[in-house]
Design a protein around this motif. Structure first.
Motif, PDB file in Angstrom:
ATOM      1  N   ARG A 391     -28.239  -0.176  14.697  1.00 48.35           N
ATOM      2  CA  ARG A 391     -29.126  -0.829  15.662  1.00 48.35           C
ATOM      3  C   ARG A 391     -30.190  -1.667  14.955  1.00 48.35           C
ATOM      4  NH1 ARG A 391     -29.942   3.496  20.622  1.00 48.35           N
ATOM      5  NH2 ARG A 391     -27.863   3.142  21.446  1.00 48.35           N
ATOM      6  N   ALA A 392     -30.594  -1.211  13.778  1.00 47.85           N
ATOM      7  CA  ALA A 392     -31.595  -1.990  13.030  1.00 47.85           C
ATOM      8  C   ALA A 392     -30.994  -3.327  12.619  1.00 47.85           C
ATOM      9  CB  ALA A 392     -32.070  -1.211  11.805  1.00 47.85           C
ATOM     10  N   ARG A 393     -29.751  -3.304  12.164  1.00 48.83           N
ATOM     11  CA  ARG A 393     -29.100  -4.569  11.785  1.00 48.83           C
ATOM     12  C   ARG A 393     -29.014  -5.496  12.990  1.00 48.83           C
ATOM     13  NH1 ARG A 393     -25.117  -4.001   6.952  1.00 48.83           N
ATOM     14  NH2 ARG A 393     -24.347  -5.979   7.706  1.00 48.83           N
ATOM     15  N   ALA A 394     -28.578  -4.925  14.113  1.00 43.27           N
ATOM     16  CA  ALA A 394     -28.427  -5.748  15.321  1.00 43.27           C
ATOM     17  C   ALA A 394     -29.786  -6.285  15.767  1.00 43.27           C
ATOM     18  CB  ALA A 394     -27.789  -4.919  16.435  1.00 43.27           C
ATOM     19  N   SER A 395     -30.798  -5.424  15.752  1.00 43.83           N
ATOM     20  CA  SER A 395     -32.116  -5.839  16.254  1.00 43.83           C
ATOM     21  C   SER A 395     -32.748  -6.884  15.342  1.00 43.83           C
ATOM     22  CB  SER A 395     -33.054  -4.630  16.354  1.00 43.83           C
ATOM     23  OG  SER A 395     -32.504  -3.698  17.243  1.00 43.83           O
ATOM     24  N   SER A 396     -32.567  -6.722  14.031  1.00 39.69           N
ATOM     25  CA  SER A 396     -33.160  -7.686  13.103  1.00 39.69           C
ATOM     26  C   SER A 396     -32.516  -9.051  13.267  1.00 39.69           C
ATOM     27  CB  SER A 396     -32.991  -7.221  11.655  1.00 39.69           C
ATOM     28  OG  SER A 396     -33.683  -6.017  11.470  1.00 39.69           O
ATOM     29  N   LEU A 397     -31.195  -9.066  13.367  1.00 37.91           N
ATOM     30  CA  LEU A 397     -30.517 -10.356  13.507  1.00 37.91           C
ATOM     31  C   LEU A 397     -30.882 -11.003  14.845  1.00 37.91           C
ATOM     32  CD1 LEU A 397     -28.673 -12.073  11.778  1.00 37.91           C
ATOM     33  CD2 LEU A 397     -26.707 -11.115  12.969  1.00 37.91           C
ATOM     34  N   PHE A 398     -31.024 -10.181  15.851  1.00 33.44           N
ATOM     35  CA  PHE A 398     -31.437 -10.694  17.167  1.00 33.44           C
ATOM     36  C   PHE A 398     -32.839 -11.312  17.051  1.00 33.44           C
ATOM     37  CE2 PHE A 398     -33.282 -10.313  21.389  1.00 33.44           C
ATOM     38  CZ  PHE A 398     -32.271 -10.826  22.181  1.00 33.44           C
ATOM     39  N   MET A 399     -33.743 -10.591  16.417  1.00 26.68           N
ATOM     40  CA  MET A 399     -35.126 -11.080  16.282  1.00 26.68           C
ATOM     41  C   MET A 399     -35.173 -12.397  15.512  1.00 26.68           C
ATOM     42  SD  MET A 399     -38.426  -9.250  14.490  1.00 26.68           S
ATOM     43  CE  MET A 399     -38.058  -9.574  12.769  1.00 26.68           C
ATOM     44  N   LEU A 490     -29.024  -6.401   3.025  1.00 22.81           N
ATOM     45  CA  LEU A 490     -29.738  -7.486   2.344  1.00 22.81           C
ATOM     46  C   LEU A 490     -29.008  -8.818   2.503  1.00 22.81           C
ATOM     47  CD1 LEU A 490     -32.003  -8.442   0.417  1.00 22.81           C
ATOM     48  CD2 LEU A 490     -30.541  -7.772  -1.492  1.00 22.81           C
ATOM     49  N   GLN A 491     -27.703  -8.796   2.327  1.00 14.11           N
ATOM     50  CA  GLN A 491     -26.958 -10.059   2.438  1.00 14.11           C
ATOM     51  C   GLN A 491     -26.985 -10.582   3.866  1.00 14.11           C
ATOM     52  OE1 GLN A 491     -26.365 -11.740   0.000  1.00 14.11           O
ATOM     53  NE2 GLN A 491     -26.055 -10.399  -1.737  1.00 14.11           N
ATOM     54  N   MET A 492     -27.024  -9.669   4.838  1.00 14.40           N
ATOM     55  CA  MET A 492     -27.125 -10.142   6.225  1.00 14.40           C
ATOM     56  C   MET A 492     -28.474 -10.841   6.449  1.00 14.40           C
ATOM     57  SD  MET A 492     -27.330  -8.040   9.772  1.00 14.40           S
ATOM     58  CE  MET A 492     -29.106  -7.819   9.596  1.00 14.40           C
ATOM     59  N   TYR A 493     -29.548 -10.244   5.917  1.00 18.12           N
ATOM     60  CA  TYR A 493     -30.865 -10.890   6.053  1.00 18.12           C
ATOM     61  C   TYR A 493     -30.859 -12.259   5.378  1.00 18.12           C
ATOM     62  CZ  TYR A 493     -33.964  -7.369   8.162  1.00 18.12           C
ATOM     63  OH  TYR A 493     -34.604  -6.519   9.033  1.00 18.12           O
ATOM     64  N   LYS A 494     -30.273 -12.320   4.180  1.00 18.34           N
ATOM     65  CA  LYS A 494     -30.274 -13.597   3.458  1.00 18.34           C
ATOM     66  C   LYS A 494     -29.528 -14.658   4.249  1.00 18.34           C
ATOM     67  CE  LYS A 494     -30.647 -12.277  -1.370  1.00 18.34           C
ATOM     68  NZ  LYS A 494     -30.201 -12.555  -2.710  1.00 18.34           N
ATOM     69  N   ALA A 495     -28.345 -14.269   4.754  1.00 21.50           N
ATOM     70  CA  ALA A 495     -27.545 -15.237   5.501  1.00 21.50           C
ATOM     71  C   ALA A 495     -28.288 -15.652   6.775  1.00 21.50           C
ATOM     72  CB  ALA A 495     -26.183 -14.630   5.838  1.00 21.50           C
ATOM     73  N   GLY A 545     -16.483 -21.194  20.082  1.00 19.88           N
ATOM     74  CA  GLY A 545     -17.554 -21.664  19.201  1.00 19.88           C
ATOM     75  C   GLY A 545     -17.302 -21.178  17.792  1.00 19.88           C
ATOM     76  N   VAL A 546     -18.168 -21.607  16.908  1.00 19.34           N
ATOM     77  CA  VAL A 546     -18.009 -21.217  15.495  1.00 19.34           C
ATOM     78  C   VAL A 546     -18.856 -19.986  15.234  1.00 19.34           C
ATOM     79  CG1 VAL A 546     -18.292 -21.990  13.106  1.00 19.34           C
ATOM     80  CG2 VAL A 546     -17.776 -23.661  14.910  1.00 19.34           C
ATOM     81  N   LEU A 547     -18.203 -18.905  14.842  1.00 18.44           N
ATOM     82  CA  LEU A 547     -18.962 -17.687  14.546  1.00 18.44           C
ATOM     83  C   LEU A 547     -19.736 -17.864  13.254  1.00 18.44           C
ATOM     84  CD1 LEU A 547     -16.365 -15.003  15.501  1.00 18.44           C
ATOM     85  CD2 LEU A 547     -18.748 -15.047  16.224  1.00 18.44           C
ATOM     86  N   LEU A 548     -21.028 -17.607  13.317  1.00 22.59           N
ATOM     87  CA  LEU A 548     -21.860 -17.787  12.127  1.00 22.59           C
ATOM     88  C   LEU A 548     -22.119 -16.454  11.441  1.00 22.59           C
ATOM     89  CD1 LEU A 548     -24.505 -20.165  13.750  1.00 22.59           C
ATOM     90  CD2 LEU A 548     -22.608 -20.833  12.274  1.00 22.59           C
ATOM     91  N   LEU A 549     -22.444 -15.448  12.225  1.00 22.41           N
ATOM     92  CA  LEU A 549     -22.831 -14.152  11.647  1.00 22.41           C
ATOM     93  C   LEU A 549     -22.600 -13.048  12.658  1.00 22.41           C
ATOM     94  CD1 LEU A 549     -26.360 -14.401   9.997  1.00 22.41           C
ATOM     95  CD2 LEU A 549     -24.291 -13.510   8.950  1.00 22.41           C
ATOM     96  N   ASN A 550     -22.256 -11.885  12.144  1.00 21.57           N
ATOM     97  CA  ASN A 550     -22.140 -10.700  12.990  1.00 21.57           C
ATOM     98  C   ASN A 550     -22.829  -9.568  12.246  1.00 21.57           C
ATOM     99  OD1 ASN A 550     -21.172  -8.165  13.937  1.00 21.57           O
ATOM    100  ND2 ASN A 550     -19.526  -9.216  15.018  1.00 21.57           N
ATOM    101  N   SER A 551     -23.750  -8.907  12.905  1.00 22.39           N
ATOM    102  CA  SER A 551     -24.521  -7.864  12.206  1.00 22.39           C
ATOM    103  C   SER A 551     -23.640  -6.681  11.803  1.00 22.39           C
ATOM    104  CB  SER A 551     -25.674  -7.369  13.081  1.00 22.39           C
ATOM    105  OG  SER A 551     -25.169  -6.656  14.185  1.00 22.39           O
ATOM    106  N   THR A 566     -24.997  -7.617  16.851  1.00 22.65           N
ATOM    107  CA  THR A 566     -25.481  -8.939  17.279  1.00 22.65           C
ATOM    108  C   THR A 566     -24.646  -9.998  16.591  1.00 22.65           C
ATOM    109  OG1 THR A 566     -27.758  -8.239  17.625  1.00 22.65           O
ATOM    110  CG2 THR A 566     -27.443 -10.555  17.098  1.00 22.65           C
ATOM    111  N   ALA A 567     -24.332 -11.064  17.311  1.00 25.29           N
ATOM    112  CA  ALA A 567     -23.650 -12.199  16.679  1.00 25.29           C
ATOM    113  C   ALA A 567     -24.422 -13.477  16.933  1.00 25.29           C
ATOM    114  CB  ALA A 567     -22.234 -12.339  17.242  1.00 25.29           C
TER     115      ALA A 567
END
Ligand code: GLC
Length: 572
Positions: A391-399, A490-495, A545-551, A566-567
């Protein structure tokens, strides 16, 4: 159990969009910046004493620049007895030897400038340390003297003056007043401290206090800081007469006092102080900023603080405290954007800081689960760490997809949880001591960062020292491991941060995706990017659409968005 994929139409239906917020017109950096909070004591220890230091920050600034943030905010590094983690300042214009010296600070600024990172520092104007020379002088001076007038001294109530002047309670527990012994040895006046007894409140009705803090602002502005995070900004001015109040000093409860404003918070005169500070900042080039830490409800009232002649930003604690629930999140995001748009200020978003349970732990607990005050201790219900992390990954990417500014807290890019098993003997937070352990306090979110797996203190300190012990599992979460792992937090945050910058999401727009195309999801479109978080139990299919990222994977992922993911998707 097999999970049915909820089928959806393949294209996003534009008639389902409801517009909330337009692209930002102002181009100032702080309208869309991602600001990374450094808690210096726990960031990186270069001199081997087990406490982080300024040199350690300077040595690792490149890691933050490669993370992709725009600025760092340093929690206090000023001389301090450290009774409240440095928020008890005994000299506002220096560096505590624990962290280094002013030359180290200048080197940090130089390095940050070189890397294109801005630095903002903490301003702690509500109170100082009882070891501050001005408070020491006030203790020596008689009642009614100019020295005492810099603080809030009052005679006690009751025939012998041995009851506190009013019923206010300290934010950390216990009464908000302490009685002093006068220089002739007799019990004397009381002084106000909304926090620990070692943190006397300044009297902001005094012009001398106002002038002194303008000097402090200029001292750091001259040294090249890009602004200030203003501690407890809502409390500086107290209602005249200091009337009794039913709630705790943090305004946490006004039950039984309907319609009453807390007399220690949000007083109208506060706005004139902010206006003077804004004028001081305007003397400097380079768009310097003020960000308020203010517990002010509701959001439209908080927005008054960021009118164009006052603060630039305010932390959005309504967002931080929002439950993991699509309806509640949508409501708080809507109200935030509407309230701040009304005054032309950016909204900010934040999920963690040094005062709250890290979101990787918080989201692994039922919302509102009973906790010992401000932290989770070994005797409390323990978080579900996998759920919390997902959930933290999803929430961070959402934010990070939301328009506005965002604040990150050191270690959240590694997905660090709180140290929820920290033994009592290590606890330092005054909350723990002032409540006899009933509230465990905030040490669990302040544990030194893991840099290198397998090294002692997980690479935090060259000596292996660490002022708070780290959980053993943190070796697996160490930065060096995550640098190598393409699916890491970390790599998700960077991307995410790189895409956010490239696509201009921070300065972007927001329209909700309505309708039933994505059941139990919260979805919005920012520019041409769909940001969608699945808070339900079933996967959903993403539109064209073009998928950019998925948490879930940290990379683009497939067309299916699983629960607690989150995507980001660029619309066709
Ligand atoms: C703020 C700080 C917190 C500190 C308190 C008193 O809320 O964030 O850490 O204890 O102020 O200064």
């Amino acid at each position: 159990m097999s999970q049915a994929i909820v089928d959806t139409a393949s294209a996003l239906d534009p008639s389902h969009l409801s517009f909330v917020h337009a692209k930002s017109e102002g181009s100032q950096w702080w309208r869309s910046a991602v600001i990374y909070q450094i808690y210096p004591k726990s960031f990186r220890d270069l001199n081997g004493d087990g406490f982080g230091d300024l040199a350690g920050i300077t040595a690792e600034l490149h890691s933050l620049s490669s993370l992709g943030v725009d600025a760092v905010w340093l929690s206090p590094f000023y001389p301090s007895p450290q009774r409240d983690g440095g928020y008890d300042v005994s000299d506002y214009c220096n560096v505590d030897p624990l962290f280094g010296n002013l030359a180290d600070f200048d080197a940090l600024i130089d390095r940050a400038n070189h890397l294109g990172l801005r630095v903002i520092v903490d301003l702690v104007p509500n109170h100082c340390s009882d070891e501050h020379p001005l408070f020491q002088a006030a203790l020596q001076a008689p009642a009614g003297s100019p020295e005492r007038d810099l603080f809030i001294f009052r005679d006690g109530r009751g025939p012998a003056g041995d009851e506190p002047p009013n019923n206010w309670q300290s934010h950390f527990g216990g009464p908000a007043w302490s009685r002093i012994t006068e220089s002739d040895g007799r019990p004397g006046q009381w002084y106000l401290h909304l926090f620990d007894s070692s943190q006397p409140d300044f009297n902001w009705d005094s012009e001398s206090v106002r002038t002194e803090f303008e000097r402090v602002l200029r001292f750091w502005l001259d040294r090249g800081v890009s602004g200030f995070r203003v501690d407890v900004a809502h409390a500086l001015v107290k209602a005249s007469g200091l009337p009794d109040w039913g709630g705790r000093a943090d305004g946490g409860s006004s039950e039984g006092f309907p319609g009453h404003e807390a007399p220690m918070f949000g007083q109208p005169e506060i706005h004139n102080i902010f206006r003077r500070w804004r004028d001081v900042l305007a003397e400097y080039d380079g768009e310097r900023i003020l960000c308020a830490e203010a517990s002010i409800d509701p959001l439209p009232r908080l927005a008054n603080w960021v009118r164009e002649d006052q603060m630039h930003q305010a932390f959005n604690f309504a967002y931080l405290h929002c439950p993991y629930d699509a309806g509640a999140l949508r409501h708080v995001i809507d109200s935030s954007l509407r309230a701040f748009d009304e005054v032309g200020a950016p909204t900010t978003w934040v999920l963690s800081n040094h005062d709250v349970v890290r979101h990787a732990s918080r989201l692994g607990l039922p919302f509102g689960a009973p906790r010992s005050g401000d932290g989770v201790g070994p005797r409390d219900e323990q978080p579900d760490s996998d759920l919390g992390r997902r959930r933290a990954r999803a929430s961070s990417l959402f934010m990070l997809g939301l328009p506005g500014g965002a604040y990150l807290y050191q270690g959240e890019e590694l997905g660090l949880p709180d140290h929820t098993a920290l033994a009592d003997e290590h606890r330092q937070d005054p909350t723990f001591h002032r409540t006899a352990g009933e509230r465990v306090g905030r040490d669990g979110c302040r544990v030194p960062l893991p840099w290198r797996s397998g090294k002692s203190a997980a690479g935090f300190s060259c000596s292996g020292g660490s002022w708070l012990p780290q959980p053993e599992e943190w070796h697996e979460l160490a930065r060096d491991r995550q640098e190598e792992d393409p699916g890491s937090h970390l790599q998700m945050y960077k991307a995410g941060l790189a895409l956010r910058r490239d696509l201009g999401l921070g300065a972007g727009s927001l329209s909700w995706v309505d309708g039933d195309q994505f059941p139990n999801c919260l979805a919005f479109v920012n520019g041409n990017v769909l940001v969608i978080m699945n808070l339900g139990q079933e996967p959903v299919v993403l539109p064209d659409g073009v998928l950019l990222l998925n948490s879930g994977t940290g990379t683009a992922g497939g067309r299916e968005l699983g629960p607690d993911q989150t995507a980001w998707l660029e619309l066709a």
